[in-house]
Design a protein around this motif. Structure first.
Motif, mmCIF file in Angstrom:
data_model
loop_
_atom_site.group_PDB
_atom_site.id
_atom_site.type_symbol
_atom_site.label_atom_id
_atom_site.label_comp_id
_atom_site.label_asym_id
_atom_site.label_seq_id
_atom_site.Cartn_x
_atom_site.Cartn_y
_atom_site.Cartn_z
ATOM 1 N N PRO A 102 0.828 -1.216 0.000
ATOM 2 C CA PRO A 102 0.000 0.000 0.000
ATOM 3 C C PRO A 102 0.860 1.263 0.000
ATOM 4 O O PRO A 102 1.944 1.290 0.596
ATOM 5 C CB PRO A 102 -0.797 -0.118 1.308
ATOM 6 N N GLY A 103 0.358 2.309 -0.677
ATOM 7 C CA GLY A 103 1.143 3.524 -0.936
ATOM 8 C C GLY A 103 1.803 4.140 0.290
ATOM 9 O O GLY A 103 2.996 4.445 0.283
ATOM 10 N N ARG A 104 1.016 4.325 1.352
ATOM 11 C CA ARG A 104 1.595 5.012 2.521
ATOM 12 C C ARG A 104 2.592 4.105 3.234
ATOM 13 O O ARG A 104 3.595 4.567 3.761
ATOM 14 C CB ARG A 104 0.483 5.457 3.482
ATOM 15 N N LYS A 105 2.313 2.805 3.246
ATOM 16 C CA LYS A 105 3.256 1.853 3.869
ATOM 17 C C LYS A 105 4.593 1.903 3.118
ATOM 18 O O LYS A 105 5.653 1.896 3.728
ATOM 19 C CB LYS A 105 2.639 0.450 3.854
ATOM 20 N N TRP A 106 4.503 2.005 1.788
ATOM 21 C CA TRP A 106 5.725 2.079 0.968
ATOM 22 C C TRP A 106 6.532 3.332 1.329
ATOM 23 O O TRP A 106 7.746 3.276 1.508
ATOM 24 C CB TRP A 106 5.353 2.070 -0.521
ATOM 25 N N GLY A 134 11.941 -5.550 5.093
ATOM 26 C CA GLY A 134 13.092 -6.436 4.881
ATOM 27 C C GLY A 134 13.546 -6.467 3.429
ATOM 28 O O GLY A 134 14.742 -6.467 3.136
ATOM 29 N N ARG A 135 12.575 -6.445 2.491
ATOM 30 C CA ARG A 135 12.918 -6.464 1.059
ATOM 31 C C ARG A 135 13.771 -5.245 0.705
ATOM 32 O O ARG A 135 14.764 -5.358 -0.011
ATOM 33 C CB ARG A 135 11.644 -6.377 0.203
ATOM 34 N N VAL A 136 13.344 -4.105 1.209
ATOM 35 C CA VAL A 136 14.048 -2.856 0.881
ATOM 36 C C VAL A 136 15.428 -2.846 1.549
ATOM 37 O O VAL A 136 16.423 -2.445 0.938
ATOM 38 C CB VAL A 136 13.186 -1.640 1.295
ATOM 39 N N LEU A 137 15.499 -3.327 2.793
ATOM 40 C CA LEU A 137 16.797 -3.369 3.481
ATOM 41 C C LEU A 137 17.741 -4.314 2.739
ATOM 42 O O LEU A 137 18.920 -4.005 2.541
ATOM 43 C CB LEU A 137 16.617 -3.853 4.928
#
Ligand SMILES: C[S@@+](CC[C@H](N)C(=O)[O-])C[C@H]1O[C@@H](n2cnc3c(N)ncnc32)[C@H](O)[C@@H]1O
Length: 400
Positions: A102-106, A134-137
């Motif tokens: 979801p947009g805000r979570k992103w 975790g994906r982004v990290l």
């Protein structure tokens, strides 16, 4: 004394001194709780609904309006500005990583990642959900990620997404409170928790500190989700405080509502004034002047009017309603009480952020006591999430 301990004591003194303005349950009171401040109560009743909306969503306007009545109003709001936005380092993330998020979570995840210093350590993501953070990290820092999560389906979904994106993420399906989940915590590790509730992030901080973990970064939320009946201070500073916080008190930091439309406001008015009207009626019938909690109601019932609501609530609570009740009168009483309750909630808003910062500082001071260098700040703007505080702690002896 560290800056955080000092700020904690300054906020603590003001919160203690002004307890009468925030540490109570407006909906459980018959009327204003400040009989000694009659003029203040009269002034509050002159605030119309549109002003009430405005003041609820503008802390500076609210502070200015309350200054004539609450002498510490300006200082309280000023102290909250000592917690500043954290520095961000732009970190690009490959296209497609936001798929399904979801947009805000992103936006929260991007901001969280951009304020964390790169320490070259493997990551532990506590209460990971599907492991969005975790994906982004994993992709930003090229380090492995362990994502611990209680709900099995979220682990399955998260694992699948990580595989598709070819990321080095290992999901651990575990209860964060269990002794087993200790195994996921390591000394050479950077532990993170984005919006882990109450005791879940508290237990992470305690366990990381016990293992002398190299670094931990959390954004706390849901302070009221605790296993004990009252708040348990973490730091020596908070242990000296005379504040005893109930779960109701701990909900105050979360009471920052987004501006609701007219329809939602009207629905709320009907439901809450019905509840408050019925509560006055039951006090009279039961001859007990205490608030009686009523379960959640099907919204359709509210369209049937106040009398139908009272019949339903009385049935749920095993109360017999005598004939000849003047329902119109009790409904009007409920509406009057609603207006008073709303204005007492408005006053409590002045203390919302100070209390949230008090709670965050308790965590920060605890980590300092445990030998960490700590930074507390906001990681994103409020529209992205009002739960925007982040505590980052690194052991003083960490090798960079
Ligand atoms: C508010 S969500 C945050 C999820 C994620 N960090 C995010 O920001 O999107 C809290 C997560 O904690 C998980 N959780 C709740 N209780 C837990 C427990 N006892 N052990 C591990 N995870 C838990 C929930 O299943 C949920 O995924």
């Amino acid at each position: 004394m560290s800056n955080y301990v000092e700020l904690f004591h300054r906020l603590d003194a003001l919160l203690v001194k002004n307890r009468q303005f925030w540490q109570f349950m407006p909906f459980a009171e018959r009327g204003f709780v400040w009989p000694q401040h009659a003029q203040f109560c009269q002034w509050l009743m002159t605030i119309d609904d549109s002003q009430l909306q405005l003041l609820t969503h503008d802390i500076n306007a609210l502070t200015a309006a309350l200054m004539p009545w609450i002498e510490d109003a300006e200082l309280l709001t000023h102290l909250t500005t000592e917690i500043q936005p954290l520095n961000r380092t732009v970190r690009s993330v490959p296209q497609g990583f936001d798929c399904g998020i979801p947009g805000r979570k992103w936006q929260q995840i991007i901001a969280f990642n951009e304020v964390l210093p790169p320490l070259g350590l493997p990551w532990l993501e506590w209460c990971a959900g599907k492991g969005y953070l975790g994906r982004v990290l994993a992709v930003s820092h090229q380090q492995s990620v362990t994502s611990l999560e209680w709900q099995q389906q979220l682990c399955i979904d998260g694992e699948q997404a990580a595989k598709q994106l070819e990321l080095n993420i290992n999901f651990v399906h575990a209860d964060a409170f269990s002794a087993d989940s200790d195994d996921a915590i390591a000394t050479e590790q950077h532990a993170v928790a984005l919006h882990a509730c109450g005791d879940l992030h508290v237990s992470l901080l305690q366990r990381v500190a016990a293992k002398k973990g190299a670094a931990v970064s959390i954004s706390p939320c849901c302070y009221h989700l605790i296993r004990q009946s009252h708040y348990q201070p973490m730091s020596a500073a908070a242990m000296t405080s005379t504040l005893v916080l109930s779960k109701h008190d701990l909900r105050l930091p979360l009471q920052e509502t987004v501006t609701a439309g007219n329809r939602v406001r009207q629905l709320r008015f009907v439901e809450v004034s019905f509840r408050l009207g019925f509560d006055l009626l039951q006090r009279e019938l039961n001859n007990i002047d205490t608030y009686l909690a009523i379960p959640n109601v099907q919204k359709a019932l509210l369209t049937q009017g106040f009398e139908a609501f009272c019949q339903w609530a009385a049935f749920k609570k095993g109360i017999e309603l005598p004939a000849n009740i003047d329902f119109n009168m009790w409904q009007r009483q409920g509406e009057k009480r609603f207006a008073i309750t709303e204005r007492m909630e408005l006053v409590r808003q002045l203390f919302r952020r100070p209390l949230e910062i008090w709670l965050a500082l308790d965590r920060a001071c605890f980590l300092e006591e445990q030998g960490y260098k700590v930074v507390l700040g906001s990681f994103c703007d409020k529209p992205i999430t009002p739960r925007n505080l982040l505590i980052h702690a690194e052991r003083g002896d960490i090798a960079k």
